[in-house]
Design a protein around this motif. Sequence first.
Motif, PDB file in Angstrom:
ATOM      1  N   GLY A  44       0.821  -1.205   0.000  1.00  0.00           N
ATOM      2  CA  GLY A  44       0.000   0.000   0.000  1.00  0.00           C
ATOM      3  C   GLY A  44       0.852   1.251   0.000  1.00  0.00           C
ATOM      4  O   GLY A  44       0.333   2.372  -0.101  1.00  0.00           O
ATOM      5  N   ASP A  45       2.162   1.064   0.111  1.00  0.00           N
ATOM      6  CA  ASP A  45       3.082   2.204   0.148  1.00  0.00           C
ATOM      7  C   ASP A  45       3.293   2.764  -1.258  1.00  0.00           C
ATOM      8  O   ASP A  45       2.874   2.177  -2.264  1.00  0.00           O
ATOM      9  CB  ASP A  45       4.419   1.755   0.741  1.00  0.00           C
ATOM     10  CG  ASP A  45       5.053   2.852   1.583  1.00  0.00           C
ATOM     11  OD1 ASP A  45       4.744   4.040   1.336  1.00  0.00           O
ATOM     12  OD2 ASP A  45       5.838   2.524   2.477  1.00  0.00           O
ATOM     13  N   LYS A  46       3.962   3.905  -1.327  1.00  0.00           N
ATOM     14  CA  LYS A  46       4.268   4.540  -2.603  1.00  0.00           C
ATOM     15  C   LYS A  46       4.987   3.583  -3.541  1.00  0.00           C
ATOM     16  O   LYS A  46       5.767   2.733  -3.111  1.00  0.00           O
ATOM     17  CB  LYS A  46       5.156   5.761  -2.383  1.00  0.00           C
ATOM     18  CG  LYS A  46       4.477   6.927  -1.708  1.00  0.00           C
ATOM     19  CD  LYS A  46       5.468   8.044  -1.443  1.00  0.00           C
ATOM     20  CE  LYS A  46       6.218   8.428  -2.707  1.00  0.00           C
ATOM     21  NZ  LYS A  46       7.213   9.492  -2.453  1.00  0.00           N
ATOM     22  N   LYS A  47       4.722   3.721  -4.843  1.00  0.00           N
ATOM     23  CA  LYS A  47       5.366   2.855  -5.832  1.00  0.00           C
ATOM     24  C   LYS A  47       6.886   2.955  -5.743  1.00  0.00           C
ATOM     25  O   LYS A  47       7.592   1.952  -5.828  1.00  0.00           O
ATOM     26  CB  LYS A  47       4.905   3.236  -7.240  1.00  0.00           C
ATOM     27  CG  LYS A  47       3.474   2.843  -7.556  1.00  0.00           C
ATOM     28  CD  LYS A  47       3.119   3.205  -8.991  1.00  0.00           C
ATOM     29  CE  LYS A  47       1.672   2.814  -9.302  1.00  0.00           C
ATOM     30  NZ  LYS A  47       1.299   3.193 -10.691  1.00  0.00           N
ATOM     31  N   GLU A  48       7.382   4.183  -5.560  1.00  0.00           N
ATOM     32  CA  GLU A  48       8.830   4.387  -5.527  1.00  0.00           C
ATOM     33  C   GLU A  48       9.457   3.658  -4.341  1.00  0.00           C
ATOM     34  O   GLU A  48      10.520   3.040  -4.460  1.00  0.00           O
ATOM     35  CB  GLU A  48       9.153   5.884  -5.449  1.00  0.00           C
ATOM     36  CG  GLU A  48       8.738   6.693  -6.673  1.00  0.00           C
ATOM     37  CD  GLU A  48       7.256   7.041  -6.662  1.00  0.00           C
ATOM     38  OE1 GLU A  48       6.564   6.706  -5.663  1.00  0.00           O
ATOM     39  OE2 GLU A  48       6.781   7.637  -7.645  1.00  0.00           O
TER      40      GLU A  48
END
Length: 649
Positions: free
Chosen positions: A495-499
């Motif tokens: 669920g975290d940022k793609k980066e």
Amino acid sequence: MSHQHEAACSCDSEINFEQPTNSDGPIIEIKTHLKPILSFLLLMTGLGLDYLVQPSWFSSPIRFIWYTAAYLPVGLPVILQAWRVLKKGDLFSEFFLMSIATFGAFYIGEYPEGVAVMLFYSVGEAFQDGAVNRAKSNIKALLDVRSETARVYRNGEFTEVHPETVISGEIIQILPGERIPLDGEIVEGHSTFDTSALTGESLPRTYQQGEKALAGMVNLNRVIQLRVTSSYENSSIARILNMVQDAAGRKAKTELFIRKFAKVYTPIVVLLASLLVALPALFVSPYVFDEWLYRGLVFLVISCPCALVISIPLGYFGGIGAASRNGILVKGANYLDALRNVETVVFDKTGTLTKGRFSVESVDVHLPDRQTVLDTLYALEMGSNHPLAKALTDHISEDVLASPEISHQQEHSGMGVSAKADGKLLLAGNRTFMEKHQVLMNGHQIEVNGSVIYFAIDGKAAATVTFSDQIKEDAAEAIQQLRKLGVKQTVMLSGDKKEIAENVGNSLGLDAVYGELLPDEKAAKLEEIKQKYGGVTAYAGDGINDAPVLALSDVGIAMGAMGSDVAVETADVVIQTDQPGRIATAIRISRATRNIVWQNIGLAMGVKIAVLGLGALGMASLWEAVFADVGVALLAILNAIRIQQMKFE
């Protein structure tokens, strides 16, 4: 053999946790098997009189009475049990088959062989019973470590009570050397704990004030106080024990097949034994009834499928026990079986591949009144259980002066939290959450290799908080081990940022990484992965938001007994050590268990078929028949319990 034993040793009985024996003791206890010992002594004395001493008085009817006395201690309990199951409609139980075979042996005058069949059958069943109890004890000894007393603070002093009477919120005291009776949060003191009963880890772990300690851990060096967070029956150790108890009821496909096979196989062999006695009368001259009856009895003794029916579930149960000793709880033989074929392993990120213990790297305030921003941000996040919120409130708590009153607070799963204070709308969450509420960050949306919380007051960018998380020490090695075991794809859903997700995935060498996924999007992505790659897919996660994905996967793996209750309850396998490397260990145990099960099937069927053929040709006696049944069962049992001694690291 006592009635209590005979019920326990039935080939059709279920493996359960009733009355476990001491796993450190012998497989069978002499004092509980006096009847087989008496029978053995009478049999050996009779054989000595028959073939060595040969006194004139040792003939009918004395010889018949002697061997009948040797037969009754082991035969009568089996005959009575045969009658009980016969009344229930089970004609082809091993009790009934053994009774008929030994009656036939006495009918044709083969008294010693009739006694031997029942004696060795009883001894074999005793070994089976003991091996099952040992397997049960090996698991239960690891888990049944619940304390019987708790020292709770009531009426101004600590009083010893049963843990069942302690309720959530009460304070309990744990002295050095004592086992924690209930889950709780350390409110005073810090100490080092032996966590091996829960995690399988031999190295002690230190817990500080504010951290959670679980029932079953042993306090090693300091007096501590805990605020109880779970009732006795809902404690981690009780929940884990219940899972393992339930595991015995979940059968592997092989185990279910063998049980169905035995119900068809046994009556067919009984029919063949009957035909073997009757048909030669039409073709053989001279036809000697006693000779062909003897061959039929040999056939009948061999037909008992005990070696298959008891050794296979014992093999799976041994595998579950071996997994428990390695800090892995497998909730059923079917899941243990499924692990061996895993081709795709999908991971959650936070708490699974990373430690999930966030620290604040920076708090950048974008409005002139820094103090108001910090006070408001603290008030908004202090009620949240999210690890980022907890890390933030711990970090800024000393700078807070006066927090405003918060109302209308609402969690937005996977995105952030909203509330109101002094009539103003407060927002704290990820970039998507800000964009959804049309908050202009005015260039404050930064790209970092860590997690970010953006904070807005009445639509204005107020602060940006950055966090860092660490990859678990064994995560990279875990991925390598899975590849060595033939796992074809390793994927991460976050669920975290793609980066941030891609940064972790690249450092671990994962095959695919998907970030910025909400819980329902994780489930949809898992379905897509299953259709794309095929085969058996395992998912490893630790949070409440992982529960739907754990349920959808072929094998759901919860990381840590300290993870979300929902995740642990939903999962099929629980890795108590929080180490992703234990997934590879679980697969090794699964494959070793499967190998042992098929070795037992091959051994039992191979020997039985060979001796059945010899028996039909008149080249095998009841002694060989006993070996084909009881002897092979013992060999299969010894092979099954071998897995409990193996090393899988």
